[in-house]
Design an enzyme around this catalytic site. Sequence first.
Site, PDB file in Angstrom:
ATOM      1  N   CYS A 159       2.033   0.478   1.416  1.00 34.49           N
ATOM      2  CA  CYS A 159       1.267   1.394   0.567  1.00 34.49           C
ATOM      3  C   CYS A 159      -0.170   1.599   1.029  1.00 34.49           C
ATOM      4  O   CYS A 159      -0.774   2.635   0.725  1.00 34.49           O
ATOM      5  CB  CYS A 159       1.282   0.902  -0.879  1.00 34.49           C
ATOM      6  SG  CYS A 159       0.858  -0.835  -1.068  1.00 34.49           S
ATOM      7  N   HIS A 164      -4.837   2.303  -4.774  1.00 29.45           N
ATOM      8  CA  HIS A 164      -5.503   1.449  -3.800  1.00 29.45           C
ATOM      9  C   HIS A 164      -6.695   2.180  -3.203  1.00 29.45           C
ATOM     10  O   HIS A 164      -6.687   3.409  -3.042  1.00 29.45           O
ATOM     11  CB  HIS A 164      -4.551   1.074  -2.665  1.00 29.45           C
ATOM     12  CG  HIS A 164      -3.417   0.182  -3.072  1.00 29.45           C
ATOM     13  ND1 HIS A 164      -3.326  -0.422  -4.303  1.00 29.45           N
ATOM     14  CD2 HIS A 164      -2.322  -0.237  -2.362  1.00 29.45           C
ATOM     15  CE1 HIS A 164      -2.219  -1.158  -4.351  1.00 29.45           C
ATOM     16  NE2 HIS A 164      -1.599  -1.062  -3.189  1.00 29.45           N
TER      17      HIS A 164
END
Length: 347
Positions: free
Chosen positions: A137, A252
Amino acid sequence: MTLVSDPTAPRLAIAGATGAVGRTLIELIASRGLRHRGVRLAASARSAGRVVDVDGRATVVEDLEHTDFSDVDIAFFSAGTSVSLQWARKAAAQGALVIDNTNAFRMDPDTPLVVPQVNAGVLTGRPASGIIANPNCSTIPLVRLLSAVQERWGIRQVVVSTYQAASGQGEHGITELREGSELALRDPGAELPAERFTAPLAFNVVPFIDKLLDSGFTLEEQKMLQESRKILGLPHLDVTTTCVRVPVVNSHSEAVWVEAAAPVDRTELVARLAALPEVTVHDRDVPGRFPTPLTAGNPDHVHVGRVRVAPHNPRGFWLWLVADNLRIGAALNAVQIAENVLERGLL
């Protein structure tokens, strides 16, 4: 509606359908209009029997252990590495093209590791393994930006610090952060939960994600090195990373230092990043403007800010990026892989 009777449309399955990424996959299949002849849902025995809405239709979740993939064209796997290691090859052997969102097969030489905006060209036929791997990710948004830098200036070194959200550990990670935060506010001296993370995450930062390797780096940090090299086709690319978990629910962030092989002009760099598909550069017109997980905007874009060429080193620059890890870092990339497979007629 994306359910069609067209015999050329794929039959889909989602393993790990009740998890955070699985639910995001279901949402994206509908919102992006991915045409299909049906979606089967599978999960662990404890989730089997649950009823989930799929594009307006009630769908019962199957027990993955008893799922037959012989009538499935594309199977999305997002139930964890151990589950993929046990079941993904079996699904591929039964005829499904597996798009796997775990670390199980990313470095397998017979399995392409794909970010469609960067290296969709590796999808020239059905892989020998029957599996296409979805990258980590944090790797996905990074390589989408690095590809433009490599093409124009070349890259000598990349240094990354990640700031990774609780959702990287799925629903259990989000729950642990929320419960720990509530407990800390009620009782500052309480022992906070740390089952999904290596230390309590509430009101904390944890510079340790995944298992420790003999090198002193963690597996999460090694993934970013190995995967970036494979996706960009640069086997000797110098990438070094510190991966940090932060008390953010979702999305993130990364602070990225890049040393290019030639001097970089900031105006040209910003223009090239802004021209990339599904990338928003927040300080294109106002230097210093930046995205955050709360304020970035479109969850299907990589958001960039704080673009700075170093005065003492014109080959080096910093940037800050934010990306929704459940979408860009997982489910959206997987769906875009499926869209590319269908466009290329690879089923």
